[in-house]
Scaffold this motif. Structure first.
Motif, mmCIF file in Angstrom:
data_model
loop_
_atom_site.group_PDB
_atom_site.id
_atom_site.type_symbol
_atom_site.label_atom_id
_atom_site.label_comp_id
_atom_site.label_asym_id
_atom_site.label_seq_id
_atom_site.Cartn_x
_atom_site.Cartn_y
_atom_site.Cartn_z
ATOM 1 N N VAL A 124 0.837 -1.197 0.000
ATOM 2 C CA VAL A 124 0.000 0.000 0.000
ATOM 3 C C VAL A 124 0.874 1.250 0.000
ATOM 4 C CG1 VAL A 124 -1.719 1.308 1.293
ATOM 5 C CG2 VAL A 124 -1.933 -1.179 1.095
ATOM 6 N N LEU A 125 1.931 1.249 0.823
ATOM 7 C CA LEU A 125 2.872 2.374 0.819
ATOM 8 C C LEU A 125 3.551 2.511 -0.540
ATOM 9 C CD1 LEU A 125 4.520 1.809 4.329
ATOM 10 C CD2 LEU A 125 2.983 3.691 3.692
ATOM 11 N N LEU A 126 3.917 1.375 -1.133
ATOM 12 C CA LEU A 126 4.551 1.401 -2.456
ATOM 13 C C LEU A 126 3.585 1.951 -3.498
ATOM 14 C CD1 LEU A 126 7.221 0.526 -3.840
ATOM 15 C CD2 LEU A 126 6.090 -1.645 -4.373
ATOM 16 N N TYR A 127 2.330 1.587 -3.376
ATOM 17 C CA TYR A 127 1.299 2.077 -4.297
ATOM 18 C C TYR A 127 1.182 3.598 -4.225
ATOM 19 C CZ TYR A 127 -3.473 2.750 -6.101
ATOM 20 O OH TYR A 127 -4.587 3.175 -6.792
ATOM 21 N N PHE A 128 1.148 4.144 -3.023
ATOM 22 C CA PHE A 128 1.037 5.596 -2.891
ATOM 23 C C PHE A 128 2.322 6.301 -3.320
ATOM 24 C CE2 PHE A 128 -2.576 4.518 -0.092
ATOM 25 C CZ PHE A 128 -3.529 5.316 -0.694
ATOM 26 N N ALA A 129 3.470 5.642 -3.147
ATOM 27 C CA ALA A 129 4.724 6.197 -3.679
ATOM 28 C C ALA A 129 4.631 6.334 -5.192
ATOM 29 C CB ALA A 129 5.903 5.297 -3.296
ATOM 30 N N GLY A 130 4.076 5.307 -5.843
ATOM 31 C CA GLY A 130 3.898 5.371 -7.286
ATOM 32 C C GLY A 130 2.909 6.441 -7.696
ATOM 33 N N MET A 131 1.856 6.634 -6.910
ATOM 34 C CA MET A 131 0.887 7.686 -7.239
ATOM 35 C C MET A 131 1.543 9.066 -7.196
ATOM 36 S SD MET A 131 -2.766 6.611 -5.540
ATOM 37 C CE MET A 131 -3.441 8.178 -6.076
ATOM 38 N N ALA A 132 2.372 9.319 -6.181
ATOM 39 C CA ALA A 132 3.076 10.603 -6.107
ATOM 40 C C ALA A 132 4.007 10.773 -7.301
ATOM 41 C CB ALA A 132 3.852 10.698 -4.793
ATOM 42 N N TRP A 133 4.659 9.690 -7.698
ATOM 43 C CA TRP A 133 5.542 9.720 -8.874
ATOM 44 C C TRP A 133 4.734 10.045 -10.134
ATOM 45 C CZ3 TRP A 133 6.965 4.933 -12.048
ATOM 46 C CH2 TRP A 133 7.966 5.228 -12.986
ATOM 47 N N THR A 134 3.554 9.455 -10.279
ATOM 48 C CA THR A 134 2.707 9.736 -11.437
ATOM 49 C C THR A 134 2.307 11.212 -11.481
ATOM 50 O OG1 THR A 134 1.849 7.482 -11.428
ATOM 51 C CG2 THR A 134 0.552 9.140 -12.606
ATOM 52 N N LEU A 135 1.944 11.772 -10.338
ATOM 53 C CA LEU A 135 1.638 13.206 -10.291
ATOM 54 C C LEU A 135 2.840 14.026 -10.742
ATOM 55 C CD1 LEU A 135 -0.369 13.251 -6.970
ATOM 56 C CD2 LEU A 135 -1.207 14.172 -9.134
ATOM 57 N N PHE A 136 4.029 13.575 -10.402
ATOM 58 C CA PHE A 136 5.264 14.259 -10.801
ATOM 59 C C PHE A 136 5.423 14.226 -12.328
ATOM 60 C CE2 PHE A 136 9.763 14.179 -11.878
ATOM 61 C CZ PHE A 136 10.302 15.211 -11.127
ATOM 62 N N TYR A 137 5.478 13.010 -12.892
ATOM 63 C CA TYR A 137 5.805 12.935 -14.319
ATOM 64 C C TYR A 137 4.651 13.361 -15.223
ATOM 65 C CZ TYR A 137 3.802 8.094 -14.488
ATOM 66 O OH TYR A 137 2.996 6.984 -14.425
#
Length: 326
Positions: free
Chosen positions: A199-212
């Motif tokens: 779940v933490l990894l999933y939200f890390a990816g979501m923040a990355w998606t907002l970035f790129y």
């Protein structure tokens, strides 16, 4: 008569304006397949990478968190995610183009796509989407039942995403929900359940998606403003750099937390844990590198930096793979 075997030049009928120059679709694919492969973004592979990499993070972190270590089945999860990510990104892009065909016709970068340019009909696009989805379903059915359930649930955000830009300034959140689902699915394919680390990894990816994807959206902000399409690029404007730094920090912190909560309770050795954490921090360094080169008013730079996120996402995957053998 025209020669359909030659490579289309950018801007001529049949080519797509933001495709990779000299891509294999334009150069080598049979002429009749090209509109369908362009619908699938086979000429623009970066999106498949961005969907795939969270899957690889998930299965690699799950293997690192397993006291028994990696299993032979993980090789199939790794390969199945690769094929599934390509197919589901292709089906999702086809659906996106169906729903956005009128919007795409009004945007300079997208009016050359197969639907607004008339290369395929809506009915043909729907049939192509169904074929890709059914093949992806066949792959999904080979995974653990929990992963299968997660795969079915993932269809909801995929279906909603194309419409998000019509009702929210944050459509990138909906993209993040869909594009990082593989972190949960691949973890479950190995572990048979979910827990805090994925779940933490999933939200890390979501923040990355907002970035790129905010960087990506700056290419179209002028056309988007004219036709009323919303995005974080338009919302943030000159404050984009500040927001991107926040997304970067959130992504690195959440990924670090995912690694610690997964590997420490599993009794990972110091070298393995250090390598996994180094991957998180090197991932952040790559985003810092992007920020230093970003010019939100230069579409070419925005596109190049967006594409560079394949390398950014590969960094933690490689370090997690190294941690498995440490």
């Amino acid at each position: 008569m025209t020669d359909d075997s030659r490579t289309p030049e950018p801007g001529e009928p049949g080519s797509v304006s933001d495709a990779v120059t000299g891509n294999w679709v334009d150069r080598h694919a049979p002429a009749w397949t090209r509109p369908y492969l362009r619908l699938s973004r086979a000429d623009r592979p970066i999106g498949s990478w961005l969907l795939l990499l969270p899957c690889w993070w998930g299965v690699l972190l799950a293997a690192n968190a397993d006291p028994a270590g990696p299993r032979w089945e993980d090789a199939w999860i790794f390969a199945g995610c690769w094929a599934g990510a390509f197919l589901m990104r292709a089906a999702g892009c086809t659906w996106n183009d169906i729903t956005d065909r009128d919007i795409d016709a009004g945007v300079a970068r997208t009016r050359s796509r197969p639907l607004p340019s008339g290369q395929v009909t809506v009915r043909q696009a729907l049939a192509w989407m169904a074929i890709q989805s059914l093949i992806a379903l066949g792959i999904l059915l080979t995974f653990h039942p929990v992963a299968i359930l997660l795969g079915v649930i993932s269809l909801a955000p995929v279906a909603v995403y194309p419409f998000a830009k019509r009702f929210t300034w944050w459509p990138q959140i909906f993209l993040g929900i869909a594009f990082n689902w593989g972190a949960l699915l691949a973890w479950a394919a190995h572990a048979g359940s979910l827990s805090l680390p994925p779940v933490l990894l999933y939200f890390a990816g979501m923040a990355w998606t907002l970035f790129y994807d905010t960087i990506y959206a700056h290419q179209d902000k002028e056309d988007d403003a004219l036709i009323g399409v919303k995005s974080t690029a338009r919302l943030f404007g000159d404050r984009t750099g500040t927001w991107l730094r926040l997304f970067m920090v959130a992504s690195v912190v959440l990924m670090t937390a995912a690694v610690i909560t997964a590997m420490v309770p599993a009794g990972a050795n110091v070298l393995a844990l250090t390598l996994a954490l180094a991957g998180c921090w090197a991932f952040g360094w790559h985003m810092v590198w992007q920020l230093r080169r970003l010019d939100i008013d230069d579409p070419d730079i925005c596109l190049r930096l967006f594409r560079s996120n394949r390398d950014a996402g590969l960094i933690p995957a490689l370090f997690l793979a190294a941690a498995l053998i440490a």
